[in-house]
Design a protein around this motif. Sequence first.
Motif, PDB file in Angstrom:
ATOM      1  N   VAL A  44      43.167  28.446  36.095  1.00 26.43           N
ATOM      2  CA  VAL A  44      42.117  28.742  37.069  1.00 26.43           C
ATOM      3  C   VAL A  44      41.336  29.910  36.471  1.00 26.43           C
ATOM      4  CG1 VAL A  44      41.555  29.461  39.408  1.00 26.43           C
ATOM      5  CG2 VAL A  44      43.521  27.976  39.017  1.00 26.43           C
ATOM      6  N   PRO A  45      40.147  29.672  35.904  1.00 22.96           N
ATOM      7  CA  PRO A  45      39.473  30.681  35.078  1.00 22.96           C
ATOM      8  C   PRO A  45      38.785  31.786  35.887  1.00 22.96           C
ATOM      9  CG  PRO A  45      38.128  28.706  35.196  1.00 22.96           C
ATOM     10  CD  PRO A  45      39.413  28.391  35.924  1.00 22.96           C
ATOM     11  N   ASN A  50      36.200  38.817  36.308  1.00 19.21           N
ATOM     12  CA  ASN A  50      36.877  40.038  35.869  1.00 19.21           C
ATOM     13  C   ASN A  50      38.101  40.337  36.726  1.00 19.21           C
ATOM     14  OD1 ASN A  50      37.203  42.218  34.115  1.00 19.21           O
ATOM     15  ND2 ASN A  50      36.103  43.610  35.481  1.00 19.21           N
ATOM     16  N   THR A  51      38.896  39.283  36.998  1.00 24.27           N
ATOM     17  CA  THR A  51      40.112  39.455  37.779  1.00 24.27           C
ATOM     18  C   THR A  51      41.236  38.650  37.133  1.00 24.27           C
ATOM     19  OG1 THR A  51      41.056  39.350  40.011  1.00 24.27           O
ATOM     20  CG2 THR A  51      39.620  37.532  39.346  1.00 24.27           C
ATOM     21  N   VAL A  52      42.432  38.708  37.724  1.00 22.06           N
ATOM     22  CA  VAL A  52      43.590  38.039  37.135  1.00 22.06           C
ATOM     23  C   VAL A  52      43.378  36.527  37.091  1.00 22.06           C
ATOM     24  CG1 VAL A  52      45.187  39.854  37.796  1.00 22.06           C
ATOM     25  CG2 VAL A  52      44.759  37.973  39.378  1.00 22.06           C
ATOM     26  N   VAL A  81      50.356  35.056  35.425  1.00 24.11           N
ATOM     27  CA  VAL A  81      49.026  35.570  35.727  1.00 24.11           C
ATOM     28  C   VAL A  81      48.610  36.496  34.600  1.00 24.11           C
ATOM     29  CG1 VAL A  81      47.634  36.935  37.319  1.00 24.11           C
ATOM     30  CG2 VAL A  81      49.352  35.372  38.211  1.00 24.11           C
ATOM     31  N   LEU A  82      47.521  36.173  33.936  1.00 22.98           N
ATOM     32  CA  LEU A  82      47.003  37.006  32.865  1.00 22.98           C
ATOM     33  C   LEU A  82      46.088  38.078  33.438  1.00 22.98           C
ATOM     34  CD1 LEU A  82      46.056  34.265  30.235  1.00 22.98           C
ATOM     35  CD2 LEU A  82      48.219  35.507  30.491  1.00 22.98           C
ATOM     36  N   GLY A  83      46.198  39.262  32.870  1.00 23.62           N
ATOM     37  CA  GLY A  83      45.327  40.343  33.321  1.00 23.62           C
ATOM     38  C   GLY A  83      45.957  41.260  34.340  1.00 23.62           C
ATOM     39  N   GLY A  84      47.226  41.007  34.716  1.00 19.46           N
ATOM     40  CA  GLY A  84      47.912  41.878  35.671  1.00 19.46           C
ATOM     41  C   GLY A  84      48.455  43.112  34.984  1.00 19.46           C
TER      42      GLY A  84
END
Length: 201
Positions: A44-45, A50-52, A81-84
């Motif tokens: 889910v892009p 600019n969020t997870v 989850v990427l970006g956490g």
Amino acid sequence: TRYLVGPNGYSLKRGEAYYQNVWVWFNQVSVGVTDKFTMGFGIVPLFFFNTVTPVWITPKFSVPIKKDKINLGVGALLATVLGGNDNGGGNSFGVAYGQLTLGSRDRNVNFGLGYGYAGDSWANSPTLSFSAMHRASKKFAFITENYLFDTGNDNVGILSAGCRFLGRRIAIDGALVVPVEQDIEFIAIPWLGINVPIGKT
């Protein structure tokens, strides 16, 4: 091999593949690695905002018990989850499941049982599912996909019913999804998805 989003006991054949998109944001590619093993990759892009960003893989083994009549599927949805900010594995979640499918690929009912996890913690009780597909004609099939969760305080259900248009190079899913919980008023959420073959057909 799949209802609206959940799998059944059948596998893609070796070399088959398709791309699934739901409401633009849910994206998954599934590939038949062998006649009995399917692997999916999804995202889910949300990084556009600019969020997870949730990403996942979906390995599934298919075990034919009786050809075109009884199939067992065993697999998992393994997500993170990427970006956490959590680097200790707390971003991981998913479910391990088994599916029993009775009937052919075009007309079947499916009973599922799975255990979800988040981080290092597993659910105390299983998630149950019941799904069915009936291909009514060359181009149309009816689909229902339903779940029962135990949240610890209450049981929560998700009911759905819809149809699939089967074109030559695309399949389109349209359905209504209804959450069922004691404190939730009746609401029907529209579902729109497409499935496009990208391997041999």
